[in-house]
Scaffold this motif. Structure first.
Motif, PDB file in Angstrom:
ATOM      1  N   LEU A 162       1.017  -1.055   0.249  1.00  0.00           N
ATOM      2  CA  LEU A 162       0.049   0.150   0.137  1.00  0.00           C
ATOM      3  C   LEU A 162       0.312   1.617   0.181  1.00  0.00           C
ATOM      4  O   LEU A 162       1.930   1.121   0.666  1.00  0.00           O
ATOM      5  CB  LEU A 162      -0.699   0.171   1.255  1.00  0.00           C
ATOM      6  CG  LEU A 162      -1.998  -1.345   1.701  1.00  0.00           C
ATOM      7  CD1 LEU A 162      -2.494  -1.050   2.872  1.00  0.00           C
ATOM      8  CD2 LEU A 162      -3.082  -1.037   0.542  1.00  0.00           C
ATOM      9  N   GLY A 163       0.197   1.836  -0.629  1.00  0.00           N
ATOM     10  CA  GLY A 163       1.054   3.595  -0.576  1.00  0.00           C
ATOM     11  C   GLY A 163      -0.319   4.319   0.648  1.00  0.00           C
ATOM     12  O   GLY A 163      -1.032   4.134   0.905  1.00  0.00           O
ATOM     13  N   THR A 164       0.495   5.143   1.244  1.00  0.00           N
ATOM     14  CA  THR A 164      -0.535   6.127   2.326  1.00  0.00           C
ATOM     15  C   THR A 164      -0.558   7.832   1.663  1.00  0.00           C
ATOM     16  O   THR A 164       0.587   7.888   0.862  1.00  0.00           O
ATOM     17  CB  THR A 164       0.171   6.194   3.514  1.00  0.00           C
ATOM     18  OG1 THR A 164       1.179   6.733   3.681  1.00  0.00           O
ATOM     19  CG2 THR A 164       0.734   4.695   3.698  1.00  0.00           C
ATOM     20  N   GLY A 165      -1.571   8.633   2.389  1.00  0.00           N
ATOM     21  CA  GLY A 165      -1.240   9.595   2.142  1.00  0.00           C
ATOM     22  C   GLY A 165      -2.878  10.084   3.227  1.00  0.00           C
ATOM     23  O   GLY A 165      -2.833   9.339   4.495  1.00  0.00           O
ATOM     24  N   SER A 166      -3.068  11.484   3.258  1.00  0.00           N
ATOM     25  CA  SER A 166      -3.626  11.659   4.399  1.00  0.00           C
ATOM     26  C   SER A 166      -4.735  11.202   4.514  1.00  0.00           C
ATOM     27  O   SER A 166      -5.552  11.333   5.533  1.00  0.00           O
ATOM     28  CB  SER A 166      -3.325  13.514   4.286  1.00  0.00           C
ATOM     29  OG  SER A 166      -3.887  14.076   3.166  1.00  0.00           O
ATOM     30  N   GLY A 167      -5.435  11.377   2.927  1.00  0.00           N
ATOM     31  CA  GLY A 167      -7.089  10.758   3.136  1.00  0.00           C
ATOM     32  C   GLY A 167      -7.523  11.408   3.342  1.00  0.00           C
ATOM     33  O   GLY A 167      -9.133  11.940   3.404  1.00  0.00           O
ATOM     34  N   ARG A 168      -7.473  13.167   3.157  1.00  0.00           N
ATOM     35  CA  ARG A 168      -8.236  13.830   3.037  1.00  0.00           C
ATOM     36  C   ARG A 168      -8.805  14.512   1.675  1.00  0.00           C
ATOM     37  O   ARG A 168     -10.317  15.275   2.360  1.00  0.00           O
ATOM     38  CB  ARG A 168      -7.434  15.553   3.384  1.00  0.00           C
ATOM     39  CG  ARG A 168      -6.799  15.143   4.892  1.00  0.00           C
ATOM     40  CD  ARG A 168      -6.139  16.578   5.272  1.00  0.00           C
ATOM     41  NE  ARG A 168      -6.280  15.898   6.911  1.00  0.00           N
ATOM     42  CZ  ARG A 168      -6.610  16.785   8.357  1.00  0.00           C
ATOM     43  NH1 ARG A 168      -7.971  17.447   7.855  1.00  0.00           N
ATOM     44  NH2 ARG A 168      -6.195  16.438   9.076  1.00  0.00           N
ATOM     45  N   THR A 169      -8.477  13.919   0.902  1.00  0.00           N
ATOM     46  CA  THR A 169      -9.206  14.318  -0.385  1.00  0.00           C
ATOM     47  C   THR A 169      -9.571  13.130  -1.132  1.00  0.00           C
ATOM     48  O   THR A 169     -10.027  12.881  -1.902  1.00  0.00           O
ATOM     49  CB  THR A 169      -8.562  15.736  -1.335  1.00  0.00           C
ATOM     50  OG1 THR A 169      -7.231  15.074  -2.233  1.00  0.00           O
ATOM     51  CG2 THR A 169      -8.778  16.629  -0.395  1.00  0.00           C
ATOM     52  N   PHE A 170      -8.972  11.717  -1.275  1.00  0.00           N
ATOM     53  CA  PHE A 170      -8.013  10.985  -2.095  1.00  0.00           C
ATOM     54  C   PHE A 170      -7.511  11.086  -3.057  1.00  0.00           C
ATOM     55  O   PHE A 170      -8.289  10.515  -4.102  1.00  0.00           O
ATOM     56  CB  PHE A 170      -9.641   9.605  -1.665  1.00  0.00           C
ATOM     57  CG  PHE A 170      -9.514   9.084  -0.733  1.00  0.00           C
ATOM     58  CD1 PHE A 170      -8.966   8.455   0.031  1.00  0.00           C
ATOM     59  CD2 PHE A 170     -10.375   9.439   0.305  1.00  0.00           C
ATOM     60  CE1 PHE A 170      -8.586   8.212   1.230  1.00  0.00           C
ATOM     61  CE2 PHE A 170     -10.766   8.834   2.036  1.00  0.00           C
ATOM     62  CZ  PHE A 170     -10.085   7.719   1.836  1.00  0.00           C
ATOM     63  N   THR A 171      -7.451  11.740  -3.379  1.00  0.00           N
ATOM     64  CA  THR A 171      -6.397  12.271  -4.626  1.00  0.00           C
ATOM     65  C   THR A 171      -4.741  12.405  -4.784  1.00  0.00           C
ATOM     66  O   THR A 171      -4.685  12.308  -3.714  1.00  0.00           O
ATOM     67  CB  THR A 171      -6.989  13.859  -4.606  1.00  0.00           C
ATOM     68  OG1 THR A 171      -6.702  13.928  -4.280  1.00  0.00           O
ATOM     69  CG2 THR A 171      -8.193  14.303  -5.180  1.00  0.00           C
ATOM     70  N   VAL A 172      -3.949  13.047  -6.249  1.00  0.00           N
ATOM     71  CA  VAL A 172      -2.886  12.513  -5.586  1.00  0.00           C
ATOM     72  C   VAL A 172      -1.833  13.394  -4.723  1.00  0.00           C
ATOM     73  O   VAL A 172      -0.898  13.305  -4.027  1.00  0.00           O
ATOM     74  CB  VAL A 172      -2.184  12.448  -6.779  1.00  0.00           C
ATOM     75  CG1 VAL A 172      -3.243  11.518  -7.904  1.00  0.00           C
ATOM     76  CG2 VAL A 172      -2.685  13.729  -8.035  1.00  0.00           C
ATOM     77  N   ARG A 173      -3.064  14.725  -4.306  1.00  0.00           N
ATOM     78  CA  ARG A 173      -2.181  15.539  -3.952  1.00  0.00           C
ATOM     79  C   ARG A 173      -2.433  14.802  -2.445  1.00  0.00           C
ATOM     80  O   ARG A 173      -1.015  15.501  -0.989  1.00  0.00           O
ATOM     81  CB  ARG A 173      -2.795  17.111  -4.175  1.00  0.00           C
ATOM     82  CG  ARG A 173      -3.840  16.877  -3.322  1.00  0.00           C
ATOM     83  CD  ARG A 173      -4.689  18.306  -3.294  1.00  0.00           C
ATOM     84  NE  ARG A 173      -6.225  18.777  -2.611  1.00  0.00           N
ATOM     85  CZ  ARG A 173      -6.714  18.498  -3.362  1.00  0.00           C
ATOM     86  NH1 ARG A 173      -7.403  18.048  -4.252  1.00  0.00           N
ATOM     87  NH2 ARG A 173      -8.194  18.720  -3.015  1.00  0.00           N
ATOM     88  N   ASP A 174      -3.037  14.346  -2.351  1.00  0.00           N
ATOM     89  CA  ASP A 174      -2.545  13.230  -0.663  1.00  0.00           C
ATOM     90  C   ASP A 174      -1.595  12.477  -0.637  1.00  0.00           C
ATOM     91  O   ASP A 174      -0.978  12.346   0.872  1.00  0.00           O
ATOM     92  CB  ASP A 174      -4.087  12.694  -0.420  1.00  0.00           C
ATOM     93  CG  ASP A 174      -5.133  13.786   0.367  1.00  0.00           C
ATOM     94  OD1 ASP A 174      -5.124  14.415   0.228  1.00  0.00           O
ATOM     95  OD2 ASP A 174      -6.229  12.595   0.324  1.00  0.00           O
ATOM     96  N   ALA A 175      -0.781  11.831  -1.486  1.00  0.00           N
ATOM     97  CA  ALA A 175      -0.108  11.140  -1.529  1.00  0.00           C
ATOM     98  C   ALA A 175       1.375  11.355  -0.221  1.00  0.00           C
ATOM     99  O   ALA A 175       1.839  12.545  -0.534  1.00  0.00           O
ATOM    100  CB  ALA A 175       0.302  10.262  -2.154  1.00  0.00           C
ATOM    101  N   ASP A 176       1.567  10.002  -0.029  1.00  0.00           N
ATOM    102  CA  ASP A 176       2.245  10.392   1.199  1.00  0.00           C
ATOM    103  C   ASP A 176       4.250   9.360   0.622  1.00  0.00           C
ATOM    104  O   ASP A 176       3.924   8.565   0.849  1.00  0.00           O
ATOM    105  CB  ASP A 176       3.074  10.306   2.400  1.00  0.00           C
ATOM    106  CG  ASP A 176       3.974  10.618   3.617  1.00  0.00           C
ATOM    107  OD1 ASP A 176       5.147  10.881   2.958  1.00  0.00           O
ATOM    108  OD2 ASP A 176       3.198   9.958   4.383  1.00  0.00           O
TER     109      ASP A 176
END
Length: 232
Positions: free
Chosen positions: A45-59
């Protein structure tokens, strides 16, 4: 009746120089995982903030592995195996959890990864896993609806950690969250207006081609996430 599976989640933090190596592991570890005895299901899995579920969330500095095992013995062997050892060789940080399914409904890649556990009470911390495959023509509506729910999630009493998880930058996404109790999770799921509104719209507008919702007992955790133990 078969024994309930053991679920593990590993999260690794990497440096900027380690991002390329992490991306390579995302490709090369899949066949290695398939060869591990006792492994029922696994997703890198990749992870992210989950605030928009778009590529700009990705960490790009945090990656994960969710795995479902026959039992503790298989999970212990997997923890010593090549895929996990490969990540540890260059990760700056690691947090892992051992979990036991409490409830699960829906599919992930056309499978029921956590089986069909009988609902059970659990007095300790509870994790929630959601995962969805979006219907492409309805994705824009989903993305527009996410920010208010995410903002409310991060304000919810009893939340200990939450992040977005996904197998791809777009279209395949979910969340992993840990709550101090089942009551805290229930309060967010059923009593908070933003989440309730999205649940209603999801059913009415058919946003998902596939979806999964699961609750798991947090048996133990090791390590840190962002420099701290979320459950400390």
């Amino acid at each position: 009746m078969p024994a309930p599976p053991l679920v593990t989640l590993h999260l690794w933090g990497v440096s900027g120089r380690g991002i390329g190596r992490a991306i390579a592991h995302m490709a090369t570890d899949r066949p290695r995982l398939r060869r591990i005895p006792g492994l029922r299901f696994a997703k890198l899995l990749g992870t992210g903030s989950g605030r928009t579920f778009t590529v700009r969330d990705a960490d790009p500095r945090r990656w994960g592995l969710l795995a479902v095992w026959d039992d503790d013995v298989a999970a212990d062997a997997g923890d010593r195996g090549r895929p996990v050892a490969g990540w540890r060789a260059f990760a700056d940080e690691e947090w892992s959890a051992r979990l036991r399914p409490l409830t699960s409904r829906g599919l992930w890649s056309r499978r029921e990864p956590f089986g069909r556990p009988r609902p059970a009470r659990w007095a300790g911390p509870v994790a929630a896993v959601t995962r969805a495959r979006l219907v492409p023509r309805r994705a824009a509506r989903f993305w527009a609806a996410v920010p208010p729910v995410s903002a409310d999630l991060h304000r919810s009493p009893g939340l200990r950690m939450a992040l977005g998880i996904g197998e791809a930058p777009l279209g395949l996404q979910g969340t992993f969250s840990v709550w101090e109790s089942a009551a805290a999770l229930n309060s967010f799921a059923y009593d908070r207006a933003p989440h309730a509104a999205v649940v209603e719209r999801t059913a009415r507008e058919g946003w998902y081609a596939e979806e999964l919702f699961a609750r798991l007992a947090v048996l133990s955790t090791v390590g840190t996430l962002g420099g701290a133990d979320p459950l400390a």
